[in-house]
Motif scaffolding. Structure first.
Motif, PDB file in Angstrom:
ATOM      1  N   THR A  42      -9.258   3.665  -9.136  1.00  0.00           N
ATOM      2  CA  THR A  42      -8.586   4.507  -8.145  1.00  0.00           C
ATOM      3  C   THR A  42      -7.222   3.928  -7.838  1.00  0.00           C
ATOM      4  O   THR A  42      -7.100   2.759  -7.465  1.00  0.00           O
ATOM      5  N   PHE A  90      -6.695   8.868   0.699  1.00  0.00           N
ATOM      6  CA  PHE A  90      -8.028   8.949   1.289  1.00  0.00           C
ATOM      7  C   PHE A  90      -8.020   8.398   2.713  1.00  0.00           C
ATOM      8  O   PHE A  90      -8.642   8.967   3.621  1.00  0.00           O
ATOM      9  N   ALA A  91      -7.322   7.289   2.905  1.00  0.00           N
ATOM     10  CA  ALA A  91      -7.243   6.680   4.236  1.00  0.00           C
ATOM     11  C   ALA A  91      -6.531   7.612   5.211  1.00  0.00           C
ATOM     12  O   ALA A  91      -6.934   7.748   6.377  1.00  0.00           O
ATOM     13  N   LEU A 122       0.823  -1.202   0.000  1.00  0.00           N
ATOM     14  CA  LEU A 122       0.000   0.000   0.000  1.00  0.00           C
ATOM     15  C   LEU A 122       0.857   1.252   0.000  1.00  0.00           C
ATOM     16  O   LEU A 122       0.628   2.183  -0.755  1.00  0.00           O
ATOM     17  N   THR A 154      -3.899   7.137  -4.373  1.00  0.00           N
ATOM     18  CA  THR A 154      -5.099   7.871  -3.973  1.00  0.00           C
ATOM     19  C   THR A 154      -5.839   7.153  -2.857  1.00  0.00           C
ATOM     20  O   THR A 154      -6.335   7.787  -1.915  1.00  0.00           O
ATOM     21  N   GLN A 155      -5.925   5.836  -2.936  1.00  0.00           N
ATOM     22  CA  GLN A 155      -6.577   5.075  -1.876  1.00  0.00           C
ATOM     23  C   GLN A 155      -5.891   5.311  -0.535  1.00  0.00           C
ATOM     24  O   GLN A 155      -6.545   5.514   0.494  1.00  0.00           O
ATOM     25  N   ASP A 186      -0.593   9.653  -9.386  1.00  0.00           N
ATOM     26  CA  ASP A 186      -1.399   8.544  -9.856  1.00  0.00           C
ATOM     27  C   ASP A 186      -0.829   7.962 -11.147  1.00  0.00           C
ATOM     28  O   ASP A 186      -0.295   8.664 -11.997  1.00  0.00           O
ATOM     29  N   ARG A 225      -3.529   3.143  -6.088  1.00  0.00           N
ATOM     30  CA  ARG A 225      -3.138   2.824  -4.711  1.00  0.00           C
ATOM     31  C   ARG A 225      -2.728   4.085  -3.962  1.00  0.00           C
ATOM     32  O   ARG A 225      -2.976   4.227  -2.769  1.00  0.00           O
TER      33      ARG A 225
END
Length: 219
Positions: free
Chosen positions: A40, A48-49, A12, A44-45, A20, A42
């Motif tokens: 989406t 967001f987290a 991650l 950006t994911q 991106d 990794r």
């Protein structure tokens, strides 16, 4: 079990080193905006987290292509970061994360420590704008604003009623205001790839340009 969990975390985090990975082919300037159906990334994911853990209210935005290289991909709309910010539009998530950290951990503490009052509002001149860079004659190049990867900050409002602007305060004879801008500029240069101040050129006389481009250019 622990080894598998560690591997998952490392995978991650591997997506956090750059922008991106997904970029649609360019479309002519002036094309009708289209909604993109991209996975989406990794990066950006993970971003967001991070924002969710930082107790930030935000809304992920639909990826869109506006033509001419102007795109909004992996962006968010910041709703509440703990202090009001004016005029914000789409911001790439990485830029948003850096901006939140700068506001919370540099601007707000400097306002209290140096100016003696609490920060109650940040004034921006916007983030996304489909345009070229300004103030550099002969250069036809898209601005970081054209991909929602830059934000321009023009001033700050304090609890005691003072409004400290870049235009009037950057070269202020008041040593406290001078020190305040030096402190937040120095911090910005550690958090963003490109930072442009009124010292850079006349086009930036009234704002600080903050861009998440990993270029290590600070002026």
């Amino acid at each position: 079990m622990k080894r598998g969990a560690l591997l998952a975390i490392l995978v991650l985090l591997a997506g956090c080193g750059g922008h991106d990975d997904y970029s649609p082919p360019p479309r002519p300037a002036g094309s009708r905006p289209i909604t993109l159906n991209l996975p989406t990334s990794r990066e950006t994911q993970a971003c967001f987290a991070d924002l969710s853990r930082e107790d930030v209210r935000f809304s992920p935005m639909v990826d869109r292509d506006y033509g001419g290289g102007c795109q909004v991909i992996g962006a968010v709309q910041l709703i509440d970061i703990g202090v009001p910010v004016t005029n914000l539009k789409a911001m790439r998530c990485g830029l948003a994360e850096g901006f939140i950290g700068w506001t919370r951990h540099a601007v707000a503490p400097a306002a209290w420590r140096i100016l003696g009052s609490e920060l109650v509002r940040v004034e921006s001149m916007g983030s996304y704008a489909c345009r070229n860079v300004v103030g550099v004659p002969g250069v036809e190049k898209l601005s970081g604003h054209a991909i929602a990867n830059a934000v321009d900050i023009s001033g700050f409002v304090l609890q005691d009623g003072r409004r400290i602007t870049v235009e009037r305060g950057w070269r202020s004879s008041d040593p406290r205001i001078h020190d305040f801008f030096q402190a937040i500029h120095s911090s910005a240069c550690k958090r963003f790839g490109t930072v442009l101040s009124p010292d850079y050129n006349s086009a930036h006389y009234n704002h600080l340009h903050l861009e998440d481009d990993h270029k290590h250019f600070c002026h």
